[in-house]
Motif scaffolding. Structure first.
Motif, PDB file in Angstrom:
ATOM      1  N   ASP A 185       0.802  -1.214  -0.178  1.00 59.13           N
ATOM      2  CA  ASP A 185      -0.002  -0.103  -0.043  1.00 59.13           C
ATOM      3  C   ASP A 185       0.604   1.183   0.011  1.00 59.13           C
ATOM      4  OD1 ASP A 185      -2.019   1.970   0.380  1.00 59.13           O
ATOM      5  OD2 ASP A 185      -3.290   0.504   1.571  1.00 59.13           O
ATOM      6  N   ALA A 186       0.754   2.073  -0.837  1.00 63.71           N
ATOM      7  CA  ALA A 186       1.282   3.487  -1.112  1.00 63.71           C
ATOM      8  C   ALA A 186       0.730   4.618  -0.572  1.00 63.71           C
ATOM      9  CB  ALA A 186       1.647   3.769  -2.512  1.00 63.71           C
ATOM     10  N   VAL A 187      -0.704   4.232   0.368  1.00 62.79           N
ATOM     11  CA  VAL A 187      -1.378   5.163   0.917  1.00 62.79           C
ATOM     12  C   VAL A 187      -1.091   5.278   2.319  1.00 62.79           C
ATOM     13  CG1 VAL A 187      -3.891   6.432   1.161  1.00 62.79           C
ATOM     14  CG2 VAL A 187      -2.860   5.498  -1.015  1.00 62.79           C
ATOM     15  N   LEU A 188      -1.620   4.020   2.857  1.00 67.55           N
ATOM     16  CA  LEU A 188      -1.365   3.609   4.381  1.00 67.55           C
ATOM     17  C   LEU A 188      -0.304   2.747   4.498  1.00 67.55           C
ATOM     18  CD1 LEU A 188      -4.296   4.895   4.446  1.00 67.55           C
ATOM     19  CD2 LEU A 188      -4.696   3.186   6.300  1.00 67.55           C
ATOM     20  N   PRO A 189       0.829   3.321   4.946  1.00 66.61           N
ATOM     21  CA  PRO A 189       2.223   2.492   5.040  1.00 66.61           C
ATOM     22  C   PRO A 189       1.958   1.243   5.785  1.00 66.61           C
ATOM     23  CG  PRO A 189       2.789   4.701   5.307  1.00 66.61           C
ATOM     24  CD  PRO A 189       1.368   4.709   5.175  1.00 66.61           C
TER      25      PRO A 189
END
Length: 230
Positions: A185-189
């Protein structure tokens, strides 16, 4: 509706910011094939209207209205921002048997998305936020190009008010909960997801980016079903 239909488990899918119920179009048939009754909701805070002022509490009311129309025990699966209105709406609703957080914000009462963003998100009662400039990287990195293109074209504005309003209660403290960590996930690590997953009763992992309902819907549906049967 027949008793046979009532015997099927029910699930309500709650989408994240900038999206709509359309984002579940690949997951719904997978869940239906596994025996679920599936309901979805369009959150009013996500809209093409730049003057929209619907907030997180309005979203929670929309979720609650959907729950009122579903018979029997209901699993609520929330994605990303959707974790907030789902957490707010499920408080005191006996028919909600489980909350499933899919790379979602499983927060404490008093928390808001803006408050958790370290100043990256504005707060207030007016204004809207555009979707990220590169939704492919942030949301759909492992989705098929056709699916990513179709999803990116349908993204809308998200109200500032929705990310500003804090939770008044946290349903996961009284309702069983599960967390699905999306490892790419690149939004929520993943490290942030794992911290929130510690609040859940159990957690799982998928080798996906932020939107496995597009990139691996069959795998996600099987995981949701396996969790429900535990």
């Amino acid at each position: 509706m027949t008793s046979a239909v009532h015997s099927k488990p029910a699930i309500l899918l709650v989408h994240g910011a900038w999206h709509g119920a359309w984002c579940w179009e690949k997951l719904v048939p997978e869940l239906t094939a596994l025996g679920w009754r599936v309901a979805t909701v369009d959150l009013p805070s996500a809209s093409a209207d730049p003057d929209n002022t619907a907030g997180m509490y309005d979203d929670a009311l929309a979720v609650r209205a959907c729950l009122d129309g579903i018979e029997g025990p209901v699993t609520v699966l929330a994605h990303s921002y959707g974790g907030l209105p789902a957490t707010e709406a499920a408080v005191g609703v006996p028919k909600v048997s489980r909350l499933v957080y899919l790379s979602a914000f499983q927060l404490e009462e008093g928390d808001s998305l803006a408050g958790q963003s370290g100043g990256q998100l504005p707060s207030g009662d007016s204004g809207t936020l555009p979707a990220p400039d590169d939704p492919y990287t942030y949301f759909y990195a492992d989705a098929a190009q056709e699916d990513a293109d179709r999803a990116a074209e349908r993204l809308v504005l998200q109200t500032v008010k929705s990310v500003s309003e804090p939770l008044t209660a946290a349903a996961w403290k009284t309702v069983a909960s599960s967390y699905i960590v999306c490892e790419k996930d690149a939004v929520l690590p993943p490290v942030l997801q794992e911290a929130m997953a510690a609040r859940a009763d159990r957690s799982y992992r998928l080798p996906s980016s932020h939107s496995p309902f597009l990139s691996m819907p069959a795998e996600l549906a099987r995981l949701i079903t396996a969790d429900a049967h535990r």
